[in-house]
Design an enzyme around this catalytic site. Structure first.
Site, mmCIF file in Angstrom:
data_model
loop_
_atom_site.group_PDB
_atom_site.id
_atom_site.type_symbol
_atom_site.label_atom_id
_atom_site.label_comp_id
_atom_site.label_asym_id
_atom_site.label_seq_id
_atom_site.Cartn_x
_atom_site.Cartn_y
_atom_site.Cartn_z
ATOM 1 N N SER A 97 41.208 41.861 37.635
ATOM 2 C CA SER A 97 39.890 41.867 38.268
ATOM 3 C C SER A 97 39.782 42.781 39.477
ATOM 4 O O SER A 97 38.678 43.163 39.867
ATOM 5 C CB SER A 97 39.492 40.441 38.681
ATOM 6 O OG SER A 97 40.376 39.930 39.656
ATOM 7 N N ALA A 147 62.180 38.055 45.711
ATOM 8 C CA ALA A 147 63.003 37.411 44.679
ATOM 9 C C ALA A 147 62.298 37.454 43.329
ATOM 10 O O ALA A 147 62.907 37.729 42.292
ATOM 11 C CB ALA A 147 63.296 35.964 45.069
ATOM 12 N N ALA A 148 60.983 37.176 43.338
ATOM 13 C CA ALA A 148 60.224 37.197 42.090
ATOM 14 C C ALA A 148 60.151 38.603 41.512
ATOM 15 O O ALA A 148 60.382 38.812 40.311
ATOM 16 C CB ALA A 148 58.815 36.649 42.335
ATOM 17 N N TYR A 201 58.557 36.547 47.427
ATOM 18 C CA TYR A 201 57.959 37.660 46.680
ATOM 19 C C TYR A 201 59.025 38.645 46.203
ATOM 20 O O TYR A 201 59.012 39.077 45.038
ATOM 21 C CB TYR A 201 56.944 38.360 47.584
ATOM 22 C CG TYR A 201 56.153 39.464 46.922
ATOM 23 C CD1 TYR A 201 55.171 39.172 45.975
ATOM 24 C CD2 TYR A 201 56.356 40.801 47.260
ATOM 25 C CE1 TYR A 201 54.428 40.182 45.382
ATOM 26 C CE2 TYR A 201 55.611 41.809 46.678
ATOM 27 C CZ TYR A 201 54.647 41.497 45.738
ATOM 28 O OH TYR A 201 53.907 42.498 45.151
#
Length: 249
Positions: free
Chosen positions: A14, A158-159, A156
Site C-alpha cells: 500500500s 534479527a528478523a 528488526y
C-alpha cells in the site's frame, strides 16, 4: 518483455517500497495480487491509479501476514481465482525499535512475526504452487540492518538477517524445481519511515552514504522486477544491497 501473463503476489504493497514494486509490475501484462493490512485508503488510491495507467490486472486483499489462517486463505484464493503463483515478493514488514535492555517480549515478537514468520508462511504456501509447475521466483525484501546490524533494532535486524539466511537455504532447497530465491536489502530509502528521522540523524547518515542521498523506492523496485524475470534466470541465493554504496563489499 520482462513478463507476460505471470501471477504475481506482492505483500505490504500500500505504501513505500511495496507501492513502488507494485507500480513497476503493473507496467507489464501480469495478474497482480497486492496485500495490505491497515492502509485501506492508500491501497484503494493505488488500485485506481494502476487501473488507469498500468497494463496489469490488479487485485487487493486485506491480510495480516502474521496470521497463518489469513495467509493460507490468501493463497488458496489466488490459486482458485487466478491460477498458481509464479512470483512472490515478500515485502510486508514493520519496525518497533528499542534498546535491548528495555525491549519487551511483545515488541520482539511483533517484529519477528511479521518480518520473518510472515515471510516463511507466505513462501511456504507460494512454493507449494510453484513446485507443481517447476518454475517460479521468490524475492524477499530485507534491509541493510539485516546485513550489518543497527543500533536499537535488535528485533528488526534479527528478523531481516534471518530472511537472508532463510533465502539462502530456500534457494538450495528449490533449485531442483527451477525456483529461484533472492534477497533485496535496501538501505536508507525515501519513505515515511525515513521522513520521521530527526534532522541531525539524517545529516549524520548522509555523511556515511557515498552517493550523499537517500534512495528512491523506484530504485528498489527496478532490481526486484529484474530478479523476478527470466533476465535473472541464473541468479539464486544472492543478496543485493540497494544503498548508495553504504555497504562496500
Amino acid at each position: 518483455m520482462f513478463f507476460n501473463g505471470e501471477i504475481v503476489v506482492v505483500t505490504g504493497a500500500s505504501q513505500g517500497i511495496g507501492r513502488a514494486i507494485a507500480t513497476e509490475f503493473a507496467s507489464y501484462p501480469v495478474t497482480l495480487i497486492l496485500t495490505y493490512n491497515r492502509n485501506e485508503e492508500k491501497m484503494n488510491h493505488l488500485l485506481n491509479e494502476l487501473e488507469q495507467s498500468g497494463q496489469a490486472k490488479v487485485y487487493a486483499y486485506k491480510v495480516n501476514i502474521g496470521n497463518e489462517d489469513e495467509v493460507k486463505e490468501l493463497f488458496k484464493t489466488v490459486k482458485t481465482k487466478y491460477g498458481k503463483v509464479d512470483i512472490l515478493v515478500n515485502n510486508a514488514g514493520i519496525t518497533n525499535d528499542g534498546y535491548i535492555s528495555m525491549m519487551s517480549n511483545k515488541k520482539w515478537d511483533e517484529v519477528i512475526d511479521i518480518n520473518l514468520r510472515g515471510t516463511f508462511m507466505c513462501t511456504r504456501e507460494a512454493v507449494k504452487q510453484m513446485m507443481s509447475k517447476k518454475s517460479g521466483a521468490v524475492i524477499n525484501i530485507s534491509s541493510t540492518s539485516g546485513v550489518f546490524g543497527s543500533k536499537a533494532q535488535t528485533n528488526y535486524a534479527a528478523a531481516k538477517g534471518g530472511m537472508i539466511s532463510f533465502t539462502k537455504s530456500l534457494a538450495l532447497e528449490l533449485a531442483d524445481y527451477n525456483i529461484r530465491a533472492n534477497v533485496v536489502a535496501p538501505g536508507f530509502i525515501d519513505t515515511s519511515m525515513t521522513k520521521s528521522l530527526p534532522k541531525d540523524m539524517v545529516a549524520d547518515v548522509l555523511k556515511m552514504i557515498p552517493m550523499k542521498r537517500f534512495g528512491k523506492p523506484e530504485e528498489v523496485a527496478g532490481i526486484v522486477t529484474f530478479l523476478a524475470s527470466q533476465k535473472a534466470s541464473y541468479i539464486t541465493g544472492k543478496t543485493f544491497t540497494v544503498d548508495g554504496g553504504l555497504i562496500n563489499g
